[in-house]
Design a protein around this motif. Structure first.
Motif, PDB file in Angstrom:
ATOM      1  N   ALA A   1       1.004  -1.149   0.020  1.00  0.00           N
ATOM      2  CA  ALA A   1       0.455  -0.139  -0.040  1.00  0.00           C
ATOM      3  C   ALA A   1       0.677   1.426  -0.224  1.00  0.00           C
ATOM      4  CB  ALA A   1      -1.036  -0.089   1.365  1.00  0.00           C
ATOM      5  N   THR A   2       2.286   1.237   0.077  1.00  0.00           N
ATOM      6  CA  THR A   2       2.961   2.314   0.392  1.00  0.00           C
ATOM      7  C   THR A   2       3.721   2.494  -1.005  1.00  0.00           C
ATOM      8  OG1 THR A   2       3.793   1.874   2.345  1.00  0.00           O
ATOM      9  CG2 THR A   2       5.220   2.813   1.275  1.00  0.00           C
ATOM     10  N   ILE A   3       3.177   1.668  -1.925  1.00  0.00           N
ATOM     11  CA  ILE A   3       4.513   2.012  -3.238  1.00  0.00           C
ATOM     12  C   ILE A   3       3.236   3.383  -3.730  1.00  0.00           C
ATOM     13  CG2 ILE A   3       4.533   0.984  -5.927  1.00  0.00           C
ATOM     14  CD1 ILE A   3       3.922  -1.761  -4.514  1.00  0.00           C
TER      15      ILE A   3
ATOM     16  N   ALA B   1       6.559   9.642  -4.781  1.00  0.00           N
ATOM     17  CA  ALA B   1       7.700  10.701  -4.430  1.00  0.00           C
ATOM     18  C   ALA B   1       8.753  10.485  -5.752  1.00  0.00           C
ATOM     19  CB  ALA B   1       8.655   9.896  -3.459  1.00  0.00           C
ATOM     20  N   ILE B   2       9.408   9.419  -7.032  1.00  0.00           N
ATOM     21  CA  ILE B   2      10.248   9.781  -7.613  1.00  0.00           C
ATOM     22  C   ILE B   2       9.862  10.071  -8.374  1.00  0.00           C
ATOM     23  CG2 ILE B   2       8.977   7.323  -9.242  1.00  0.00           C
ATOM     24  CD1 ILE B   2      11.615   6.277  -9.035  1.00  0.00           C
TER      25      ILE B   2
ATOM     26  N   ASP C   1      15.486  10.180  -8.053  1.00  0.00           N
ATOM     27  CA  ASP C   1      15.606   8.926  -8.859  1.00  0.00           C
ATOM     28  C   ASP C   1      16.033   7.968  -7.958  1.00  0.00           C
ATOM     29  OD1 ASP C   1      16.938  10.631 -10.708  1.00  0.00           O
ATOM     30  OD2 ASP C   1      18.563  11.490  -9.284  1.00  0.00           O
ATOM     31  N   LEU C   2      15.347   7.567  -6.642  1.00  0.00           N
ATOM     32  CA  LEU C   2      16.369   6.614  -5.570  1.00  0.00           C
ATOM     33  C   LEU C   2      14.920   6.784  -4.586  1.00  0.00           C
ATOM     34  CD1 LEU C   2      16.589   3.490  -4.472  1.00  0.00           C
ATOM     35  CD2 LEU C   2      18.780   5.360  -4.082  1.00  0.00           C
TER      36      LEU C   2
ATOM     37  N   TRP D   1      22.876  11.850  -7.545  1.00  0.00           N
ATOM     38  CA  TRP D   1      21.271  11.747  -7.679  1.00  0.00           C
ATOM     39  C   TRP D   1      21.209  11.635  -6.567  1.00  0.00           C
ATOM     40  CZ3 TRP D   1      19.643  10.123 -13.182  1.00  0.00           C
ATOM     41  CH2 TRP D   1      20.974   9.681 -14.399  1.00  0.00           C
ATOM     42  N   LYS D   2      19.137  11.673  -7.049  1.00  0.00           N
ATOM     43  CA  LYS D   2      18.679  12.454  -5.702  1.00  0.00           C
ATOM     44  C   LYS D   2      17.806  11.390  -5.018  1.00  0.00           C
ATOM     45  CE  LYS D   2      15.373  15.173  -3.871  1.00  0.00           C
ATOM     46  NZ  LYS D   2      14.738  16.100  -5.124  1.00  0.00           N
ATOM     47  N   VAL D   3      18.126  10.721  -3.942  1.00  0.00           N
ATOM     48  CA  VAL D   3      17.580   9.872  -2.880  1.00  0.00           C
ATOM     49  C   VAL D   3      16.226  10.807  -2.331  1.00  0.00           C
ATOM     50  CG1 VAL D   3      18.069   8.492  -1.314  1.00  0.00           C
ATOM     51  CG2 VAL D   3      19.911   8.764  -3.243  1.00  0.00           C
ATOM     52  N   ALA D   4      15.522   9.731  -2.299  1.00  0.00           N
ATOM     53  CA  ALA D   4      14.343  10.047  -1.247  1.00  0.00           C
ATOM     54  C   ALA D   4      14.059   8.836  -0.910  1.00  0.00           C
ATOM     55  CB  ALA D   4      13.149  10.685  -2.217  1.00  0.00           C
ATOM     56  N   GLU D   5      13.313   9.528   0.750  1.00  0.00           N
ATOM     57  CA  GLU D   5      12.820   8.342   1.526  1.00  0.00           C
ATOM     58  C   GLU D   5      11.454   8.410   1.680  1.00  0.00           C
ATOM     59  OE1 GLU D   5      15.357   6.442   5.034  1.00  0.00           O
ATOM     60  OE2 GLU D   5      16.341   8.353   4.583  1.00  0.00           O
ATOM     61  N   VAL D   6      10.534   7.786   2.100  1.00  0.00           N
ATOM     62  CA  VAL D   6       8.909   7.934   2.135  1.00  0.00           C
ATOM     63  C   VAL D   6       8.786   6.757   3.457  1.00  0.00           C
ATOM     64  CG1 VAL D   6       8.267   8.554  -0.153  1.00  0.00           C
ATOM     65  CG2 VAL D   6       8.617   6.387   0.340  1.00  0.00           C
TER      66      VAL D   6
END
Length: 200
Positions: free
Chosen positions: A100-102, A108-109, A113-114, A195-200
């Motif tokens: 359900a988090t997808i 966010a993407i 990039d990741l 490259w840009k990293v995000a966390e959710v």
């Protein structure tokens, strides 16, 4: 943009049915690729049944033996890349990652990039883990941040979304780490390359 969920399996017959159903229900456009390492408990045969039932949405790759987590993920990413997927998501089959988090990862993407499904940011967490496993996980992530300088709260999470372009940019096909060290290597290469990293 086609989205493919890559899920390595080994002896996951107890979990595969539920997690597959949840992935496919999360969005009707998601496809699921199961990479099975000749599970002796029959996981591969169960996966084949899902591929037959959901033709075109579930794909199964059977490998010749227990070849390891990192190589299974690389194999799945390669298959998705070669088929033209724009975003590739990796997740475990043991129900530790919530399908359900997808959608929030895909949101966010759009600006990253990741994207890492993180246990250690606001809103994250773990369920039904013994205290020592939590301590080990947090300590491992903290040590990785200390050594590398990465500003990533959960660099060992295997719940990730990769942009297609990133896979070539960090040459994920030639990564050397085995097992879950693969996660640290790919996170570090992404960050150090700008490259840009995000966390959710």
């Amino acid at each position: 943009m086609r989205v493919l969920v890559v899920m390595p399996t080994y002896n996951e017959k107890e979990n595969l049915a539920e997690i597959s159903k949840e992935v496919l229900a999360a969005d009707s456009t998601f496809d699921l690729l199961i990479v099975d390492d000749s599970s002796p408990d029959g996981t591969g045969e169960i996966a084949d049944g899902y591929a037959h039932r959901y033709q075109g949405r579930v794909i199964v790759i059977h490998r010749s033996g227990k070849l390891g987590y990192a190589s299974a993920v690389r194999r799945g990413l390669r298959a998705g890349y070669d088929s033209g997927c724009g975003v590739l998501i990796t997740m475990d089959c043991d129900q530790s990652h919530d399908p359900a988090t997808i959608p929030s990862m895909l949101s966010a993407i759009e600006q990253a990039d990741l994207v890492i499904g993180s246990r250690y940011i606001a809103g994250g967490g773990v369920v039904n883990w013994p205290w020592y496993r939590i301590v080990l996980s947090r300590a491992g992530g903290g040590f990785a941040r200390l050594v590398t300088g990465m500003p990533i709260r959960d660099p060992t999470s295997g719940f990730r979304a990769f942009r297609r372009e990133l896979l070539d940019a960090i040459n994920v096909w030639q990564t050397k780490a085995r097992g879950y060290a693969f996660l640290l290597e790919t996170a570090f290469k992404t960050w150090i390359s700008g490259w840009k990293v995000a966390e959710v």
